[in-house]
Design a protein around this motif. Structure first.
Motif, short mmCIF file in Angstrom:
data_model
loop_
_atom_site.label_atom_id
_atom_site.label_comp_id
_atom_site.label_asym_id
_atom_site.label_seq_id
_atom_site.Cartn_x
_atom_site.Cartn_y
_atom_site.Cartn_z
N LEU A 203 -3.94 13.50 -0.98
CA LEU A 203 -2.88 12.63 -0.50
C LEU A 203 -3.34 11.19 -0.72
O LEU A 203 -4.34 10.75 -0.14
N VAL A 204 -2.66 10.46 -1.59
CA VAL A 204 -3.05 9.11 -1.97
C VAL A 204 -2.29 8.08 -1.15
O VAL A 204 -1.08 8.25 -0.91
N GLY A 205 -2.99 7.04 -0.70
CA GLY A 205 -2.35 6.01 0.10
C GLY A 205 -2.52 4.62 -0.49
O GLY A 205 -3.55 4.31 -1.11
N PHE A 206 -1.50 3.78 -0.32
CA PHE A 206 -1.54 2.39 -0.74
C PHE A 206 -1.12 1.52 0.44
O PHE A 206 -0.20 1.88 1.19
N GLN A 207 -1.77 0.37 0.60
CA GLN A 207 -1.43 -0.54 1.69
C GLN A 207 -1.41 -1.99 1.21
O GLN A 207 -2.22 -2.37 0.36
N LEU A 208 -0.51 -2.78 1.79
CA LEU A 208 -0.47 -4.22 1.58
C LEU A 208 -0.33 -4.88 2.96
O LEU A 208 0.45 -4.42 3.80
N HIS A 209 -1.08 -5.97 3.19
CA HIS A 209 -1.06 -6.66 4.47
C HIS A 209 -1.05 -8.17 4.25
O HIS A 209 -1.69 -8.68 3.32
N PHE A 224 2.64 -2.93 4.96
CA PHE A 224 3.43 -1.89 4.29
C PHE A 224 2.46 -0.86 3.74
O PHE A 224 1.41 -1.21 3.18
N GLY A 225 2.81 0.41 3.88
CA GLY A 225 1.96 1.47 3.35
C GLY A 225 2.78 2.60 2.76
O GLY A 225 3.92 2.85 3.19
N GLN A 226 2.20 3.27 1.79
CA GLN A 226 2.87 4.41 1.14
C GLN A 226 1.87 5.54 0.97
O GLN A 226 0.72 5.33 0.57
N GLY A 227 2.32 6.76 1.27
CA GLY A 227 1.53 7.96 1.02
C GLY A 227 2.23 8.82 -0.02
O GLY A 227 3.44 9.05 0.07
N VAL A 228 1.48 9.30 -1.01
CA VAL A 228 2.05 10.07 -2.12
C VAL A 228 1.18 11.30 -2.37
O VAL A 228 -0.05 11.20 -2.42
N ASN A 241 6.53 20.64 -1.19
CA ASN A 241 6.51 19.69 -0.08
C ASN A 241 5.64 18.47 -0.41
O ASN A 241 5.00 17.91 0.48
N GLU A 242 5.62 18.09 -1.70
CA GLU A 242 4.90 16.86 -2.06
C GLU A 242 5.51 15.68 -1.33
O GLU A 242 6.73 15.53 -1.26
N GLN A 243 4.66 14.83 -0.78
CA GLN A 243 5.12 13.75 0.09
C GLN A 243 5.28 12.42 -0.66
O GLN A 243 4.50 12.11 -1.55
N THR A 244 6.27 11.66 -0.25
CA THR A 244 6.42 10.25 -0.61
C THR A 244 6.92 9.55 0.64
O THR A 244 8.11 9.56 0.93
N ASN A 245 6.00 8.98 1.41
CA ASN A 245 6.32 8.42 2.71
C ASN A 245 5.99 6.93 2.74
O ASN A 245 4.90 6.52 2.37
N ASN A 246 6.95 6.12 3.19
CA ASN A 246 6.75 4.68 3.29
C ASN A 246 6.79 4.25 4.75
O ASN A 246 7.66 4.68 5.51
#
Length: 304
Positions: A203-209, A224-228, A241-246
């Motif tokens: 599960l890969v995550g990206f964040q911006l602050h 802001f964060g996203q999980g993919v 059930n692959e996730q794309t969550n913001n």
């Protein structure tokens, strides 16, 4: 650090502004926090549930220490959560409402800033002004929290979780701009619900602050964060059930005295494909000592 206290719920969606801010070598932090989450909180996305609505309350304790890693600033920390959760959901058309109270999976973290933040002590640290910092950390969740394969809902995950993360922070006057990329890796759970075997993709995550410093130790941030990713396989059968969550979040850190500080964090899901969709509020208190006596707590995980 305190936004990651609920074992297994946040993962790649953790929103942690100013995580790379260094502290003087030898400084210690004790933290206590209360976390409340409400919504579709699932510790395992593979569970075939419908209409999930949960409320989770957690009291957590954490300890962190700033260390010298071959001349680079680093940190070791450990977190232990105790939680109470109630879930309302349907499993194969049957109401499965239940409640759980107990320990979640504890977490240990090793972090190091390998560019822009050398290991400094005392007066050397007091006169240091960071410009651009690049750092990394490794989180490990230890599967010793409350877990029963005969139960749909648990406070632990029943498997090891590992999360490396790379981040960059740039200080521009009163503003701090940050970006992070991380991944959660999961071991196979051979004691998944009903005695099944569960495996999960990374599960890969990206964040911006963006943070703004009002004064020493007093700051706010928007995130802001996203999980993919994170698709699961049960007994060798892949589940769609692959996730794309913001998620978005806001943080406010307030110094109380030179040793005490408070921090409030709110995060909320804005779009979700599979996985958890919930709102979370964290209220945390911190006490720090050593390293730089008599200085405000802006350099700490909860007060910086």
């Amino acid at each position: 650090m305190l936004v990651t206290l609920l074992s297994g719920t946040l993962r790649a969606q953790d929103l942690e502004p100013r995580y790379l801010s260094p502290a003087p070598v030898g400084m210690n932090f004790v933290l206590a926090g209360y976390t409340y989450s409400r919504g579709n909180v699932l510790l395992d996305a593979a569970l075939p549930l419908e209409g999930t609505d949960a409320q989770l309350h957690a009291i957590t304790l954490a300890y962190a220490r700033s260390i010298d890693v071959f001349g680079l600033s680093g940190r070791l920390s450990a977190v232990v959560p105790v939680a109470n959760g109630t879930w309302h959901a349907e499993f194969e058309g049957v109401d499965t409402s239940t409640a759980r109270t107990g320990f979640g999976d504890p977490m240990v973290v090793f972090a190091v800033n390998f560019l822009g933040a050398p290991a400094l002590r005392g007066a050397d640290f007091a006169g240091f002004q960071a410009k651009t910092i690049v750092g990394a950390d490794l989180k490990v969740r230890i599967p010793i929290g409350q877990y029963d394969r005969s139960k749909l809902f648990n406070l632990g995950t029943g498997r090891w979780n590992f999360s490396p993360r790379l981040g960059l922070a740039h200080n521009a006057g009163r503003f701090v701009f940050e970006g992070y990329v991380s991944g959660w890796f999961f071991t196979t759970n051979k004691n998944f619900f009903g005695g099944n075997t569960l495996s999960q993709d990374v599960l890969v995550g990206f964040q911006l602050h963006v943070s703004y410093l009002f004064r020493r130790g007093f700051w706010g941030a928007v995130s802001f964060g996203q999980g993919v990713g994170g698709a699961t396989t049960v007994n060798g059968e892949e589940i769609d059930n692959e996730q794309t969550n913001n998620r978005v979040g806001a943080t406010l850190a307030i110094p109380i005295t030179s040793h005490h500080s408070l921090k409030a964090v709110f995060t909320s899901g804005i779009t979700t494909r599979a996985g958890a969709d919930f709102d979370t509020l964290v209220i945390a208190w911190q006490y720090r000592w050593g390293g730089l006596p008599g200085r405000p707590a802006e350099t700490s995980p909860a007060g910086r």
